[in-house]
Design a protein around this motif. Structure first.
Motif, PDB file in Angstrom:
ATOM      1  N   LYS A 173      13.770   3.541 -12.453  1.00 45.73           N
ATOM      2  CA  LYS A 173      14.961   3.180 -12.698  1.00 45.73           C
ATOM      3  C   LYS A 173      15.898   4.171 -12.161  1.00 45.73           C
ATOM      4  O   LYS A 173      17.217   3.701 -11.644  1.00 45.73           O
ATOM      5  N   THR A 174      15.831   5.245 -12.533  1.00 48.93           N
ATOM      6  CA  THR A 174      16.778   6.238 -12.341  1.00 48.93           C
ATOM      7  C   THR A 174      16.739   7.033 -10.852  1.00 48.93           C
ATOM      8  O   THR A 174      17.905   7.036 -10.323  1.00 48.93           O
ATOM      9  N   PHE A 175      15.594   6.821 -10.261  1.00 46.84           N
ATOM     10  CA  PHE A 175      15.397   7.695  -8.884  1.00 46.84           C
ATOM     11  C   PHE A 175      14.897   6.677  -7.818  1.00 46.84           C
ATOM     12  O   PHE A 175      14.974   7.169  -6.595  1.00 46.84           O
ATOM     13  N   SER A 176      14.704   5.388  -8.018  1.00 42.43           N
ATOM     14  CA  SER A 176      14.218   4.637  -6.847  1.00 42.43           C
ATOM     15  C   SER A 176      14.996   3.449  -6.654  1.00 42.43           C
ATOM     16  O   SER A 176      16.300   3.282  -7.211  1.00 42.43           O
ATOM     17  N   THR A 177      14.449   2.576  -6.074  1.00 44.60           N
ATOM     18  CA  THR A 177      14.739   1.248  -5.816  1.00 44.60           C
ATOM     19  C   THR A 177      15.145   0.290  -7.006  1.00 44.60           C
ATOM     20  O   THR A 177      14.424   0.504  -7.841  1.00 44.60           O
ATOM     21  N   ALA A 178      15.902  -0.872  -6.866  1.00 42.60           N
ATOM     22  CA  ALA A 178      16.143  -1.690  -8.022  1.00 42.60           C
ATOM     23  C   ALA A 178      14.872  -2.453  -8.076  1.00 42.60           C
ATOM     24  O   ALA A 178      14.407  -2.951  -9.538  1.00 42.60           O
ATOM     25  N   GLN A 179      13.740  -2.684  -7.118  1.00 35.65           N
ATOM     26  CA  GLN A 179      12.429  -3.248  -7.504  1.00 35.65           C
ATOM     27  C   GLN A 179      11.347  -2.557  -8.006  1.00 35.65           C
ATOM     28  O   GLN A 179      10.495  -2.889  -8.487  1.00 35.65           O
ATOM     29  N   SER A 180      11.625  -1.159  -7.813  1.00 37.19           N
ATOM     30  CA  SER A 180      10.758  -0.200  -8.291  1.00 37.19           C
ATOM     31  C   SER A 180      10.267  -0.276  -9.700  1.00 37.19           C
ATOM     32  O   SER A 180       8.838  -0.130 -10.047  1.00 37.19           O
ATOM     33  N   PRO A 181      11.142  -0.334 -10.757  1.00 34.26           N
ATOM     34  CA  PRO A 181      10.561  -0.433 -11.864  1.00 34.26           C
ATOM     35  C   PRO A 181       9.687  -1.537 -12.365  1.00 34.26           C
ATOM     36  O   PRO A 181       8.547  -1.260 -12.860  1.00 34.26           O
ATOM     37  N   PRO A 213       0.762  -1.219   0.090  1.00 33.12           N
ATOM     38  CA  PRO A 213       0.094   0.053   0.164  1.00 33.12           C
ATOM     39  C   PRO A 213       0.929   1.340  -0.052  1.00 33.12           C
ATOM     40  O   PRO A 213       2.089   1.343   0.338  1.00 33.12           O
ATOM     41  N   PRO A 214       0.285   2.384  -0.302  1.00 35.68           N
ATOM     42  CA  PRO A 214       1.183   3.698  -0.529  1.00 35.68           C
ATOM     43  C   PRO A 214       2.076   4.009   0.670  1.00 35.68           C
ATOM     44  O   PRO A 214       3.241   4.422   0.529  1.00 35.68           O
ATOM     45  N   HIS A 215       1.439   3.585   1.954  1.00 35.60           N
ATOM     46  CA  HIS A 215       2.321   4.089   3.208  1.00 35.60           C
ATOM     47  C   HIS A 215       3.624   3.172   3.183  1.00 35.60           C
ATOM     48  O   HIS A 215       4.418   3.590   4.096  1.00 35.60           O
ATOM     49  N   ARG A 216       3.644   1.960   2.635  1.00 38.96           N
ATOM     50  CA  ARG A 216       4.918   1.283   2.512  1.00 38.96           C
ATOM     51  C   ARG A 216       5.856   1.432   1.453  1.00 38.96           C
ATOM     52  O   ARG A 216       6.823   0.872   1.299  1.00 38.96           O
ATOM     53  N   GLN A 217       5.366   2.196   0.247  1.00 37.51           N
ATOM     54  CA  GLN A 217       6.072   2.402  -0.865  1.00 37.51           C
ATOM     55  C   GLN A 217       6.960   3.352  -0.559  1.00 37.51           C
ATOM     56  O   GLN A 217       7.021   4.741   0.192  1.00 37.51           O
ATOM     57  N   PRO A 218       8.379   3.278  -1.169  1.00 37.75           N
ATOM     58  CA  PRO A 218       9.278   4.550  -1.348  1.00 37.75           C
ATOM     59  C   PRO A 218       8.567   5.859  -1.817  1.00 37.75           C
ATOM     60  O   PRO A 218       7.637   5.646  -2.642  1.00 37.75           O
ATOM     61  N   GLY A 219       8.758   7.032  -1.087  1.00 38.42           N
ATOM     62  CA  GLY A 219       7.932   8.037  -1.601  1.00 38.42           C
ATOM     63  C   GLY A 219       8.192   8.410  -3.061  1.00 38.42           C
ATOM     64  O   GLY A 219       7.286   8.964  -3.807  1.00 38.42           O
ATOM     65  N   VAL A 220       9.126   8.173  -3.795  1.00 39.06           N
ATOM     66  CA  VAL A 220       9.473   8.232  -5.213  1.00 39.06           C
ATOM     67  C   VAL A 220       8.730   7.459  -5.790  1.00 39.06           C
ATOM     68  O   VAL A 220       7.859   7.894  -7.094  1.00 39.06           O
ATOM     69  N   ASP A 221       8.283   6.209  -5.466  1.00 47.03           N
ATOM     70  CA  ASP A 221       7.293   5.521  -6.297  1.00 47.03           C
ATOM     71  C   ASP A 221       5.963   5.862  -5.961  1.00 47.03           C
ATOM     72  O   ASP A 221       5.244   5.910  -7.209  1.00 47.03           O
TER      73      ASP A 221
END
Length: 123
Positions: free
Chosen positions: A93-101, A55-63
């Motif tokens: 890919k540029t601004f977040s974690t390896a799993q984010s894309p 859920p959004p509260h667990r996501q990196p802010g950039v995601d």
């Protein structure tokens, strides 16, 4: 309007004078950011339903920011869906974690399918 002044000040803090963006591009960026922000509760609820394990509260802010903007773009119909998703994945890919894309891509693909089912349109 006070909100316009605050938005301009926020944009100026990110895009200082002398940046390569012209005034129309800067204004459009602020408009898009404002629209995405106004839709954030709807976007967050949509993402929480599609990805209950993240859920959004667990996501990196950039995601979260990428998804909010992308959801607005997908539902506004102003940008081709493939472009929205490709750009969102590139930002992840540029601004977040390896799993984010992969996460961003999966969520936006699901959103696009739902939008297409609701509207009967395909890109």
């Amino acid at each position: 309007d006070t909100a316009d002044v605050a938005d301009a000040a926020a944009a100026d803090s990110v895009l200082p004078d002398g940046s390569i963006l012209d005034e129309d591009t800067r204004r459009r960026g602020v408009e898009m950011a404002r629209a995405a922000w106004e839709m954030r509760k709807t976007a967050d609820a949509w993402v929480a339903r599609l990805a209950p394990q993240w859920p959004p509260h667990r996501q990196p802010g950039v995601d979260r920011a990428i998804l909010r903007l992308s959801l607005w773009e997908l539902t506004s119909g102003q940008t081709p869906p493939k472009v929205v998703i490709d750009e969102a994945v590139e930002m992840a890919k540029t601004f977040s974690t390896a799993q984010s894309p992969a996460f961003v891509n999966a969520v936006l693909d699901s959103v696009l399918k739902e939008v297409q089912q609701l509207t009967g349109k395909t890109p």
